[in-house]
Design a protein around this motif. Structure first.
Motif, PDB file in Angstrom:
ATOM      1  N   ARG A 299      21.490 -66.627  26.647  1.00  0.00           N
ATOM      2  CA  ARG A 299      20.598 -65.568  26.144  1.00  0.00           C
ATOM      3  C   ARG A 299      19.311 -65.508  26.947  1.00  0.00           C
ATOM      4  NH1 ARG A 299      23.352 -61.922  23.150  1.00  0.00           N
ATOM      5  NH2 ARG A 299      25.071 -63.156  22.351  1.00  0.00           N
ATOM      6  N   LEU A 300      18.854 -66.644  27.385  1.00  0.00           N
ATOM      7  CA  LEU A 300      17.644 -66.637  28.212  1.00  0.00           C
ATOM      8  C   LEU A 300      17.882 -65.796  29.459  1.00  0.00           C
ATOM      9  CD1 LEU A 300      15.165 -69.405  28.820  1.00  0.00           C
ATOM     10  CD2 LEU A 300      16.202 -68.403  30.850  1.00  0.00           C
ATOM     11  N   TRP A 301      19.011 -66.010  30.107  1.00  0.00           N
ATOM     12  CA  TRP A 301      19.298 -65.235  31.319  1.00  0.00           C
ATOM     13  C   TRP A 301      19.623 -63.785  30.994  1.00  0.00           C
ATOM     14  CZ3 TRP A 301      18.261 -66.795  36.181  1.00  0.00           C
ATOM     15  CH2 TRP A 301      17.992 -68.156  36.371  1.00  0.00           C
ATOM     16  N   GLU A 302      20.417 -63.592  29.968  1.00  0.00           N
ATOM     17  CA  GLU A 302      20.805 -62.216  29.630  1.00  0.00           C
ATOM     18  C   GLU A 302      19.596 -61.391  29.184  1.00  0.00           C
ATOM     19  OE1 GLU A 302      23.568 -61.867  26.393  1.00  0.00           O
ATOM     20  OE2 GLU A 302      23.479 -59.668  26.386  1.00  0.00           O
ATOM     21  N   ASN A 303      18.801 -61.940  28.275  1.00  0.00           N
ATOM     22  CA  ASN A 303      17.748 -61.139  27.642  1.00  0.00           C
ATOM     23  C   ASN A 303      16.381 -61.317  28.282  1.00  0.00           C
ATOM     24  OD1 ASN A 303      19.613 -60.116  25.873  1.00  0.00           O
ATOM     25  ND2 ASN A 303      19.259 -61.720  24.347  1.00  0.00           N
ATOM     26  N   HIS A 304      15.947 -62.547  28.385  1.00  0.00           N
ATOM     27  CA  HIS A 304      14.571 -62.755  28.850  1.00  0.00           C
ATOM     28  C   HIS A 304      14.448 -62.484  30.350  1.00  0.00           C
ATOM     29  CE1 HIS A 304      13.249 -64.150  24.928  1.00  0.00           C
ATOM     30  NE2 HIS A 304      14.479 -64.642  24.829  1.00  0.00           N
ATOM     31  N   ILE A 305      15.507 -62.675  31.077  1.00  0.00           N
ATOM     32  CA  ILE A 305      15.524 -62.274  32.494  1.00  0.00           C
ATOM     33  C   ILE A 305      16.150 -60.879  32.601  1.00  0.00           C
ATOM     34  CG2 ILE A 305      16.248 -62.884  34.851  1.00  0.00           C
ATOM     35  CD1 ILE A 305      14.582 -65.094  33.449  1.00  0.00           C
ATOM     36  N   GLY A 306      17.431 -60.811  32.251  1.00  0.00           N
ATOM     37  CA  GLY A 306      18.235 -59.618  32.547  1.00  0.00           C
ATOM     38  C   GLY A 306      17.736 -58.326  31.913  1.00  0.00           C
ATOM     39  N   SER A 432       7.909 -71.300  26.940  1.00  0.00           N
ATOM     40  CA  SER A 432       7.487 -72.565  27.539  1.00  0.00           C
ATOM     41  C   SER A 432       7.620 -72.527  29.065  1.00  0.00           C
ATOM     42  CB  SER A 432       8.323 -73.693  26.932  1.00  0.00           C
ATOM     43  OG  SER A 432       7.982 -74.921  27.499  1.00  0.00           O
ATOM     44  N   ALA A 433       8.728 -71.949  29.537  1.00  0.00           N
ATOM     45  CA  ALA A 433       8.926 -71.837  30.988  1.00  0.00           C
ATOM     46  C   ALA A 433       7.809 -71.001  31.609  1.00  0.00           C
ATOM     47  CB  ALA A 433      10.289 -71.219  31.284  1.00  0.00           C
ATOM     48  N   LYS A 434       7.459 -69.931  30.921  1.00  0.00           N
ATOM     49  CA  LYS A 434       6.419 -69.043  31.451  1.00  0.00           C
ATOM     50  C   LYS A 434       5.071 -69.764  31.544  1.00  0.00           C
ATOM     51  CE  LYS A 434       5.517 -65.203  29.295  1.00  0.00           C
ATOM     52  NZ  LYS A 434       5.707 -63.915  28.582  1.00  0.00           N
ATOM     53  N   ASN A 435       4.843 -70.635  30.586  1.00  0.00           N
ATOM     54  CA  ASN A 435       3.624 -71.446  30.652  1.00  0.00           C
ATOM     55  C   ASN A 435       3.640 -72.412  31.821  1.00  0.00           C
ATOM     56  OD1 ASN A 435       1.964 -70.602  28.588  1.00  0.00           O
ATOM     57  ND2 ASN A 435       3.050 -71.831  27.034  1.00  0.00           N
ATOM     58  N   ASP A 436       4.809 -72.990  32.056  1.00  0.00           N
ATOM     59  CA  ASP A 436       4.896 -74.077  33.042  1.00  0.00           C
ATOM     60  C   ASP A 436       5.025 -73.576  34.473  1.00  0.00           C
ATOM     61  OD1 ASP A 436       4.792 -75.814  30.970  1.00  0.00           O
ATOM     62  OD2 ASP A 436       6.802 -76.662  31.234  1.00  0.00           O
ATOM     63  N   ILE A 437       5.708 -72.447  34.650  1.00  0.00           N
ATOM     64  CA  ILE A 437       6.051 -72.035  36.019  1.00  0.00           C
ATOM     65  C   ILE A 437       5.042 -71.018  36.526  1.00  0.00           C
ATOM     66  CG2 ILE A 437       7.806 -70.972  37.497  1.00  0.00           C
ATOM     67  CD1 ILE A 437       9.876 -71.977  35.400  1.00  0.00           C
ATOM     68  N   ASP A 438       4.491 -71.333  37.652  1.00  0.00           N
ATOM     69  CA  ASP A 438       3.484 -70.492  38.276  1.00  0.00           C
ATOM     70  C   ASP A 438       4.064 -69.113  38.626  1.00  0.00           C
ATOM     71  OD1 ASP A 438       0.949 -70.008  39.392  1.00  0.00           O
ATOM     72  OD2 ASP A 438       1.739 -70.478  41.408  1.00  0.00           O
ATOM     73  N   ARG A 439       3.430 -68.081  38.149  1.00  0.00           N
ATOM     74  CA  ARG A 439       3.804 -66.694  38.452  1.00  0.00           C
ATOM     75  C   ARG A 439       5.323 -66.447  38.316  1.00  0.00           C
ATOM     76  NH1 ARG A 439       2.469 -66.233  44.013  1.00  0.00           N
ATOM     77  NH2 ARG A 439       2.548 -68.488  43.904  1.00  0.00           N
ATOM     78  N   LEU A 440       5.873 -66.858  37.199  1.00  0.00           N
ATOM     79  CA  LEU A 440       7.326 -66.718  36.986  1.00  0.00           C
ATOM     80  C   LEU A 440       7.774 -65.262  37.102  1.00  0.00           C
ATOM     81  CD1 LEU A 440      10.115 -67.719  36.187  1.00  0.00           C
ATOM     82  CD2 LEU A 440       9.427 -67.657  33.793  1.00  0.00           C
ATOM     83  N   GLU A 441       7.023 -64.359  36.481  1.00  0.00           N
ATOM     84  CA  GLU A 441       7.488 -62.962  36.485  1.00  0.00           C
ATOM     85  C   GLU A 441       7.396 -62.341  37.869  1.00  0.00           C
ATOM     86  OE1 GLU A 441       5.852 -60.888  33.084  1.00  0.00           O
ATOM     87  OE2 GLU A 441       7.268 -61.996  31.818  1.00  0.00           O
ATOM     88  N   GLU A 442       6.431 -62.763  38.641  1.00  0.00           N
ATOM     89  CA  GLU A 442       6.339 -62.267  40.018  1.00  0.00           C
ATOM     90  C   GLU A 442       7.558 -62.741  40.819  1.00  0.00           C
ATOM     91  OE1 GLU A 442       2.478 -62.937  41.856  1.00  0.00           O
ATOM     92  OE2 GLU A 442       3.516 -62.955  43.815  1.00  0.00           O
ATOM     93  N   LYS A 443       7.930 -63.981  40.573  1.00  0.00           N
ATOM     94  CA  LYS A 443       9.120 -64.501  41.256  1.00  0.00           C
ATOM     95  C   LYS A 443      10.369 -63.692  40.873  1.00  0.00           C
ATOM     96  CE  LYS A 443       7.385 -69.098  42.113  1.00  0.00           C
ATOM     97  NZ  LYS A 443       6.707 -70.164  41.365  1.00  0.00           N
ATOM     98  N   MET A 444      10.486 -63.383  39.587  1.00  0.00           N
ATOM     99  CA  MET A 444      11.626 -62.576  39.147  1.00  0.00           C
ATOM    100  C   MET A 444      11.617 -61.213  39.840  1.00  0.00           C
ATOM    101  SD  MET A 444      11.375 -63.657  35.142  1.00  0.00           S
ATOM    102  CE  MET A 444      12.018 -62.122  34.474  1.00  0.00           C
ATOM    103  N   ARG A 445      10.422 -60.655  39.918  1.00  0.00           N
ATOM    104  CA  ARG A 445      10.276 -59.344  40.554  1.00  0.00           C
ATOM    105  C   ARG A 445      10.732 -59.377  42.018  1.00  0.00           C
ATOM    106  NH1 ARG A 445       5.036 -58.867  39.205  1.00  0.00           N
ATOM    107  NH2 ARG A 445       5.557 -58.197  37.086  1.00  0.00           N
TER     108      ARG A 445
END
Lengths: 500, 500
Positions: A299-306, A432-445
């Motif tokens: 679900r993390l991959w499907e929803n929070h990422i996908g 929690s991942a978003k807190n820990d990982i530097d610029r997570l959403e930019e990386k996804m982008r």
């Protein structure tokens, strides 16, 4: 190397026996994969017998009194903490198994193989009565099964604990009630919203072959290790296998999004499996924590990422390259992939929000079936009534109603709640991942998922079953299981999309 | 129904135990198929362990003293003839197995899994030294294995009897000597002939996809029952499975004929498997007689049908429809599909005639290896020398020499001779079929194979292991095993083609 204590010696001997059992279990897993993906139709009678033989032999080997003796002989003070946790898991399996007669295991295995092929036929011919006798048989057998394991506890709880041994049925039940209480009125509001995202862009007779190529491309982007796995199609997608060999399945439908999200979801499962330590293969420390955690990963991959904006900023141009007829803006697509299908009847096609209503319905029905509150023949009408109550839609036939899911044909009662528990947990883990990982959403982008994958493996995957569910949540994200993360997330997300 | 005798009761109990073992064996068979057809590369370490667990558990179950006791308790006078023959086969397996320690079985299973992946690498990198240590290990283990089974008999004979228990190594050895004596000078004459059939028509970059479609079409024509089987590709084609689910593999090479004959050959195996009685599944009466008979079936379809004039009268127009660039007369094609490749180094590409030289070479080498007359490191030079002696060609490297075949990597020593025995038997069976079936060749010319298939099932397949090899030859065609049928057939055929 210091000399081994007696307990360590016994532990090593025990692990050799356990590995052998797990290897037979993994062989059984391959036969089940094959049955759904590769096997010719007429193969069922032989396959049922093979599966039954494999499952009964595992049971015999696990309940061998030598294993009980070894478990007694090991002084837990004399072995490492890690090994102690492996013993906890082995003990639990041993103690449940030794209460079950081999013949019952064989009967369940055979009955579920037969039920699966009847379910297929029943669904195809849209006739619940074909499957009903097999389902009755399975309920009878699984109720017996639960009574053997613990006659003092409600049978449904025993069955649920096969899939989620540690979180507790009460938490599951409370969580589902909370979701129902919070989400049913929220879904009502969405229905009243004037925002009506359109899915037609993605419904365009896209060829299966091109969809397959794109699914492979998506797996490439997410970093699937092809040397350790495969992608195939199955009518009801699933993932199985081990850290050496994981089998992902997906499906390609008229709507491009169904196959795409199915692929990403299954990737999440596969990524968990491949993150398990190879050197612990065949032991509890090399196995996933269980269904709740597995579903949290998919679900993390499907929803929070996908289903996120950043991901679509990356993937939409890729999708347009493959399917040039697609012509939509990122904002439109973001709404589309999160659209609440008001008239959707099918769990696996549901959005993140209404999905839980499908689960609650199944949870209530299977609970009532096992606790003898309703009869099998009542399922279609009870199902349809609940669909109307929770989602305001009514199936016109059983294929799109109570026959849609494979689980009960496998005798898997108590499995469904882990889907919601996993979803709920995935929101907590993602925060929690978003807190820990530097610029997570930019990386996804930018289509970069390495740091997220690394984080998940480090925080969760590499531990196998070392910790209980609750301990692993605490260990990985420093909190208790808490559905409010999910409720906040989903309300924020959908309030914005539907402007409410 | 008359009441059962005690012996019948015990027989039924025994059969239940045997079925369970066979079901685990069939699961193992599926894992082996999957390993060669579906499994991702990195899966080997886990698969090896799974196979080893399955093979050792079969061994444990088979050598269970309860089985020995039941075999002792059954009074053969009290059970039917058919059941008596099942007991003969079970006894043989039990007695061989109980002499073998479980650890040895596990070691062999693991060693052969590892050897297989090393063989692949060795062949790919064209470096015999990669595979050599694994081969040494396997020879050591299989020699031990033979000594455990019968220390008073030459180990190679014991191994051979795993594949052909009844015909006798002496008959095998005599047959191969006879073939060598008769065929080596005959091949010499062919080389001197001025007739030089041309294979270039079929070497034309035909697409794999179209070849696959044609292979499916050929299986349709031969009457393959798709609901009971699959067709896939494998680098080294084989067929496995049961009467409920048979898995055919083939390969598609540059030359259209290679894949075509591979498909027809494997169809012959599959057709035997599917002709076994379904109601006897999991018992000796539902299993094929063995490797000699299996190969007689594949060779009958490959050679006596597939390389015959009548078959080509039917199939050539079909082939031209699919591959319009093919422009050749029936007479040319008949010569082409029977061409002796003078410079061919590869067993599976060989014609019906030189094929046996490839077998004789392997038989001699494996015999010498097991009897300790040569060492593993000598294999490449011995192989190349023999190729030169028997066929006048010398491999330039080991990939096209001693690394070409998979068998030794599976630890299958003693298997190769059954290929020649089966070929020889196929000529005898075909002659008998031609006598019995009205206008057989006319039927072939019209693409009608039903009556041949029916004849084969009635005469051979339906009996499973009811008769020994010799008895089944006698029963089905009323003669003893006799290689002169084959020698006459092959000399007549090739004398005509090569005008000698």
């Amino acid at each position: 190397m210091p000399s081994q204590t007696d307990s360590e010696k016994i532990y090593n001997k025990l692990i050799r026996k356990i590995k052998r059992i797990k290897n037979i279990g993994n062989a059984e897993g391959l036969l089940r994969w094959d049955q759904q993906v590769m096997m010719p139709n007429a193969g069922t009678p032989a396959r049922s017998q093979q599966l039954s033989a494999l499952s009964s032999i595992q049971h015999e080997l696990l309940t061998d009194e030598k294993i009980g003796k070894m478990l007694d002989e090991i002084d837990e003070e004399e072995i490492s903490k890690e090994r102690r946790s492996a013993i906890r898991e082995i003990k639990r399996e041993f103690e449940r198994a030794k209460r079950l007669p081999t013949e019952l295991i064989e009967k369940i295995s055979k009955a579920s193989s037969e039920a699966f092929s009847k379910w297929l036929k029943s669904k195809e011919e849209n006739d619940f009565s074909i499957f009903a006798p097999n389902l009755e048989k399975l309920i009878e057998l699984k109720t017996k099964y639960a009574e053997y394991i613990d006659p003092d506890v409600a049978p449904y709880q025993v069955l649920f604990e096969d899939y989620e041994p540690y979180l507790g049925l009460e938490i599951a039940s409370d969580t589902l009630s909370k979701l129902r209480k919070e989400l049913v009125p929220f879904i009502e509001k969405i229905k009243e919203s004037e925002v009506k995202p359109d899915r037609s862009t993605f419904e365009n007779n896209f060829s299966g072959e091109k969809q397959r190529e794109f699914a492979q491309h998506v797996l490439d982007i997410l970093g699937f290790k092809w040397e350790y796995g495969r992608l195939d199609t199955a009518p009801h997608p699933f993932t199985s296998g081990t850290q050496y060999d994981v089998r992902v399945t997906t499906r390609f439908e008229d709507n491009l999004l169904d196959g795409l999200f199915s692929t990403i979801h299954e990737f999440g499962h596969a990524n968990y499996t491949l993150g398990l330590p190879k050197e612990k293969y065949g032991t509890p420390l090399g196995e996933s924590r269980g269904f709740t955690f597995h579903e949290s990963q998919s679900r993390l991959w499907e929803n929070h990422i996908g289903r996120s904006r950043p991901f679509w900023e990356y993937i939409l141009p890729e999708l347009k390259k493959k399917f040039p007829s697609i012509d939509a803006s990122i904002e439109d697509v973001y709404k589309t992939v999160n659209k609440v299908h008001e008239d959707n009847l099918i769990r696996v096609d549901a959005d993140e929000l209404t999905y839980h209503m499908h689960i609650i319905l199944r949870f209530e029905i299977e609970n009532d079936l096992i606790e003898n509150n309703i009869e099998v023949k009542e399922i279609p009408s009870v199902w349809n009534d609940k669909m109307e109550n929770y989602l305001g839609v009514r199936p016109e036939n059983d294929s799109e109603g109570c026959l849609q899911d494979v689980h009960w044909s496998h005798g898997s009662f108590g499995y469904f709640p882990t889907y919601s528990l996993g979803s709920v947990l995935s929101a907590q883990i993602y925060n929690s991942a978003k807190n820990d990982i530097d610029r997570l959403e930019e990386k996804m982008r930018n289509g970069k998922f390495e740091s997220l994958k690394k984080w998940l493996t480090e925080k969760i995957h590499r531990y196998g079953k070392r910790y209980t569910t609750n301990e692993l949540i605490q260990k990985s994200i420093g909190e208790e299981f808490n559905p409010s993360h999910f409720i906040d997330y989903i309300k924020n997300k959908y309030s914005e999309i539907y402007e409410i």
